[in-house]
Design a protein around this motif. Structure first.
Motif, short mmCIF file in Angstrom:
data_model
loop_
_atom_site.label_atom_id
_atom_site.label_comp_id
_atom_site.label_asym_id
_atom_site.label_seq_id
_atom_site.Cartn_x
_atom_site.Cartn_y
_atom_site.Cartn_z
N ALA A 160 0.58 13.96 -3.66
CA ALA A 160 -0.71 13.84 -3.43
C ALA A 160 -0.91 12.36 -3.00
O ALA A 160 -1.70 12.35 -1.93
N ASP A 161 -0.20 11.58 -3.37
CA ASP A 161 -0.49 10.08 -2.85
C ASP A 161 0.31 10.02 -1.67
O ASP A 161 -0.18 9.12 -0.74
N LEU A 162 1.39 10.62 -1.27
CA LEU A 162 2.00 10.59 0.04
C LEU A 162 1.04 11.07 0.94
O LEU A 162 0.85 10.62 2.11
N ASP A 163 0.18 12.17 0.65
CA ASP A 163 -0.76 12.85 1.52
C ASP A 163 -1.74 11.89 1.94
O ASP A 163 -2.17 11.84 3.13
N ALA A 164 -2.28 11.07 0.93
CA ALA A 164 -3.20 10.35 1.21
C ALA A 164 -3.02 9.24 1.96
O ALA A 164 -4.05 8.37 2.37
N ALA A 165 -1.89 8.48 2.08
CA ALA A 165 -1.41 7.26 2.63
C ALA A 165 -1.80 7.31 4.25
O ALA A 165 -1.72 8.42 4.89
N SER A 166 -2.87 6.35 4.32
CA SER A 166 -3.17 6.08 5.75
C SER A 166 -2.77 5.07 6.55
O SER A 166 -2.00 4.14 6.00
N GLY A 215 -0.55 17.83 3.41
CA GLY A 215 -0.97 17.45 4.69
C GLY A 215 -1.71 16.02 4.73
O GLY A 215 -2.64 16.06 4.21
N GLY A 216 -1.25 14.96 5.38
CA GLY A 216 -2.09 13.73 5.43
C GLY A 216 -3.23 13.82 6.25
O GLY A 216 -3.22 14.61 7.43
#
Length: 937
Positions: free
Chosen positions: A212-218, A472-473
């Motif tokens: 989830a945190d990797l998905d959220a990385a912007s 997916g981000g």
């Protein structure tokens, strides 16, 4: 000084014995000859260095080592997973990947530039405490390597894009699947840290992070992370190799001096948390139960760390350790037991664990584990135990000093000290502490830290809970990148040719050939006793017999027990292992040259006089079966065990089945092991290879006195391999599918046998193969990892066996892309053979890398030893490695594809997929290739 913990279900591959014969004079000597004093060994560990700092805060450490025309360039940033804010776990590791995707003045994949430089040992890693990037380059490429590191330190943001972030996010998520989510027991490590360190503690999570945190990385997050953490004032640069500090300083000033300071970075502080004494019961697709105990302890700079580390060695880290001796050898409650301390910067962990023997109540093992630990805490170690542990550790350090860079060479030791302690010579402080530790000190620190309530973990066979999957981000607005700063990429100098050491030969009185090369970098003698056996010596109905037999060699020999052998090895600081390939069984010994005589005494005893005691045989057989059972749960092991039989047929010598066929291993008797040893592990089937700082005359004399009078057993014929069996004919491609329900990742393997001869000149075909799948920039990896992000890494290459040459592909991919991945691999081959042949750029990069990297490839004695053994097996000249540069430079681009195409038929692969059939089979059915669901081995 072991800062990395080892966790997971390991194959219980100890060692086993052989024929009972009278103890020799050499054995008598082995029991009395004293090893070199620990104090003299500690004096051997020296890494002279110079430290200076630029005005922008960059700290530089330089170590001069002129043994080869190479320089290790190692950049360490003082930021790691412990520094990640809530909601951004895994970000330090994700950014490590992004920094390999090109900078403003060196665009494209960083590995492209590294290959052009002829780099070796090039990589990057992230821990809880730091991020590092390292490569060893020829001296002629040092300017460019420094430019590369400076450009990604000071000029990266202009090259950081949303596409790169999305791609590397997918790569990292596949790394998580491969290492944790799809790996039996992979959940233990993150669960331990989650429960050992409370929420909000910097070490609560591991570096891989959450989906989830990797998905959220912007992209905005990435830009801010770089600006906050990657300034020169937050970094240490180590240069180790063929240069002086006087040479280094102007170069560093030239390339790094203009980079501006970053924000003041204060890495997260952390203390040892209160112990909660929690108990966890985890379930996963494992064959045997793992029980463990965990404690939080102080970090690497604490004065108690050396004593805790040695406590772990005595308790469960050494071959002679208390846990192994009691739980595995004596009471036979476990198939493996271990303990150890793992020191991070601020805190550390101490663990004890045991893999329960099948049929034994795990509660009994847990009780005995706790009793042994309690007894150790109450009584402490003996002086002899501490000395063995310290000697083993110092010997390991000496071996590491042969290499200037890589994961554990001199540059690493200097960088760790400078980054964490502000002292590049911290390794000296550590060694002095280890040498000075007393039993009373170990007793005190274990009473202080291991009497606190432990985190108790039991991993049992069962169904693992569903893992979190990536969603997916979402692209987000990012801050404007800075304007690009144009800098001129420096040219390359004149590269030195490989100076492979002169190979010399001798013959012992009984005909054993000795192949020798001299290396003076460290006071080590490395030996390989190479028997013409290997897995191909196993009969079709006895797969695993050779492995079991050779693993018995040090389980008792010459009147010594396994415990006594282990203790003697540790007293001497000697490394010993057995390695089996398809064609050879190799007993490896690495001795401190000061201890060569007693080390050879012990090696002779192990090889010539194994006992094969019935109790040892029974125990090792049980451990082997437990190891096989665990391998049958691991997807990569299932593939490795299953595919050879499909390709070669059940009766071919190369149809190896990992550690063995469990049905066959169950039938083995002690007499079978004795018979194998007499047929295969004998002097007339042996060649000895040596790399040493001692002259050949000295080495030969010492080998002669131990092995020169060894005679083959009377009346027993030497073994003969049955290569008259033909593999099954292959008329077209076929896919075999092994169902592993719930797998978030599929293991894709493919093999085809070629008509190439391993002793022939196949360099041209190998070069074509390298472009297709043989390195990081290969078309396979560039497509599935760097473009699509479906895999953590894909490769394909030739395997040169003594009796044939096979071509194989290995591609672990996310399960929902399994079918598309096979199609993509086939498409890459078709394109190479058709509309997209190898380009001049690809050939130039390949030639540049393979020629310029030669001095770095053969920096260590172990690399030279391996080359000599391969040359001997394949009938190559001693100068083969020195000829490679000229031969690569003579290649023409039009030669590569025809050579590869003549060897590898794109329509004749045998494919094997290990994955969730419910998800995967519908994808495979669309490929137009026959699919058969089978049982794995």
């Amino acid at each position: 000084m072991r800062h990395l913990s080892q966790l997971g279900l390991l194959l219980a591959g100890a060692s086993v014995g052989a024929l009972a014969v009278p103890a020799s004079a050499a054995q008598t000597a082995a029991t009395v000859q004293a090893p070199a004093p620990l104090t003299s060994l500690v004096r051997e560990v020296r890494i002279p260095n110079t430290v200076f700092k630029l005005q922008n805060g960059l700290t530089v450490v330089v170590h001069e080592d002129r043994k080869a025309p190479i320089v290790a360039v190692s950049t360490w940033y003082n930021v790691g997973a412990k520094d990640e804010p809530a909601g951004k776990t895994g970000f330090a590791h994700l950014f490590e990947h992004l920094m390999f995707n090109g900078s403003e003045n060196m665009p494209g994949d960083t590995f492209k530039w590294l290959q052009e430089m002829g780099a070796t040992d090039e990589n990057g890693t992230t821990s809880a405490d730091r991020t590092n990037y390292f490569q060893t380059v020829p001296k002629a490429a040092l300017d460019r390597a420094l430019f590369l590191e400076s450009d990604r330190m000071g000029y990266l943001l202009g090259a950081l894009t949303q596409d790169k972030l999305d791609n590397q996010r997918g790569v990292v998520q596949n790394e998580k699947r491969q290492r944790y989510d799809n790996q039996p027991g992979g959940m233990v490590y993150p669960e331990v840290y989650k429960n050992l360190f409370p929420a909000g503690h910097p070490y609560h999570h591991i570096p891989i992070g959450s989906m989830a945190d990797l998905d959220a990385a912007s992209l905005a997050d990435a830009q801010k992370w770089f600006r906050d953490n990657y300034g020169p004032n937050n970094a240490v640069l180590v240069l180790a190799g063929d240069l002086s500090a006087a040479e280094a300083r102007p170069l560093v000033e030239k390339y790094f001096g203009a980079i501006k300071r970053g924000p003041v970075n204060t890495p997260a502080q952390a203390s040892v948390p209160a112990a909660t004494g929690r108990s966890l019961v985890l379930k996963d697709k494992v064959a045997t139960t793992l029980v463990s105990r965990w404690w939080a302890v102080p970090g690497m700079l604490d004065k108690s760390t050396a004593a805790l580390d040695l406590a772990g060695s005595v308790l469960g880290g050494l071959a002679s350790s208390r846990l192994s001796n009691t739980l595995v050898r004596d009471e036979k409650l476990a198939v493996q037991a271990s303990a150890g301390a793992s020191a991070m910067h601020r805190v550390g962990t101490f663990s004890v664990q045991a893999v329960v023997r099948p049929g034994v109540d795990p509660s009994v093992v847990e009780r005995r584990l706790d009793e042994i630990v309690a007894d150790f805490i109450a009584k402490g170690p003996t002086q002899a135990e501490l000395k063995r542990a310290s000697t083993s550790l110092v010997a390991s350090q000496i071996r590491g000093l042969e290499q200037v860079g890589g994961f554990g060479g001199k540059a690493t030791a200097l960088a760790e000290g400078q980054l964490y302690a502000g002292n590049a010579n911290w390794y000296r402080t550590e060694l002095d502490r280890y040498a000075a530790v007393t039993p009373a000190q170990v007793n005190a620190v274990t009473r202080q830290w291991l009497t606190r309530p432990a985190l108790k973990v039991r991993l049992e066979p069962g169904e693992r809970p569903a893992t979190d999957e990536a969603k997916g981000g979402t692209p987000s607005a990012a801050g404007a990148p800075p304007p690009s700063t144009k800098r001129e990429v420096p040219g390359l100098g004149t590269f030195a040719d490989l100076d492979f050491p002169t190979v010399e030969r001798a013959t012992l009185s009984n005909g054993i050939k000795v192949t020798y090369a001299r290396r003076n970098a460290v006071p080590l003698t490395q030996m390989a006793l190479s028997f013409n056996a290997g897995n191909s010596a196993d009969a079709p109905t006895a797969r695993g017999l050779g492995s079991l037999t050779t693993n018995l060699l040090d389980e008792g020999a010459g009147g010594m027990t396994a415990q006594q052998i282990a203790e003697r090895r540790e007293e001497l600081g000697m490394d010993y292992s057995v390695a089996s390939s398809l064609d050879r069984t190799v007993v490896l010994g690495s001795a401190l040259s000061a201890n060569l005589a007693p080390s050879l005494d012990l090696l002779e005893t192990i090889v010539e006089q194994p006992s094969f005691a019935q109790a040892d045989f029974d125990r090792l057989k049980s451990q082997t079966l437990a190891g096989i059972a665990n391998a049958q749960k691991d997807p990569a092991s299932i593939a490795a065990r299953t595919l050879p039989t499909l390709v070669y047929g059940a009766n071919h010598p190369y149809a190896t089945v990992g550690a063995g066929d469990p049905a066959a291993v169950t039938r083995f008797t002690r007499a079978d092991a004795v018979a194998f040893q007499q047929k295969w592990l004998r002097p007339d089937n042996l060649e000895i290879f040596v790399v040493s700082n001692l002259p050949l005359a000295d080495v030969r004399a010492q080998l002669e006195s131990r092995f020169g009078n060894w005679a083959a057993p009377a009346g027993v014929a030497k073994g003969v391999k049955a290569f008259n069996v033909a593999p099954p004919a292959v008329s077209g491609a076929k896919i075999y599918l092994v169902d592993r329900p719930g797998s978030p990742q599929s293991i894709i393997r493919a093999i085809q046998l070629t008509d190439l001869k391993s002793n022939a000149d196949i360099l041209t075909a190998q070069a074509g193969s390298e472009v297709l799948g043989g390195n990081f920039l290969s078309r396979f990896n560039a497509d599935l990892r760097e473009t699509k992000g479906w895999s953590y890494g894909v490769g394909g290459n030739f395997s040169l066996n003594e009796n044939n040459v096979a071509y194989g592909i290995n591609a672990p991919v996310q399960s929902d892309r399994t079918g598309e991945s096979i199609a993509a691999l086939n498409s890459q081959i078709a394109d190479l053979y058709g509309s997209k042949p190898i380009t001049e750029e690809e050939l130039g990069r390949l030639v540049s890398s393979n020629v310029k990297s030669l001095p770095g490839q053969f920096e260590t004695g172990s690399a030279v030893l391996g080359a000599m053994m391969q040359n001997a097996m394949l009938g190559r000249p001693d100068t083969y490695q020195e000829q490679l540069g000229r031969r690569y430079q003579a290649l023409a681009v039009g030669q590569l594809v025809p050579a590869l195409k003549a060897a590898v038929d794109s329509q004749r692969f045998t494919w094997l997929v290990v994955g969730d059939a419910a998800k995967v089979k519908p994808q495979l059915d669309k490929l137009g290739i026959p699919v058969e669901v089978i049982q794995g081995r």
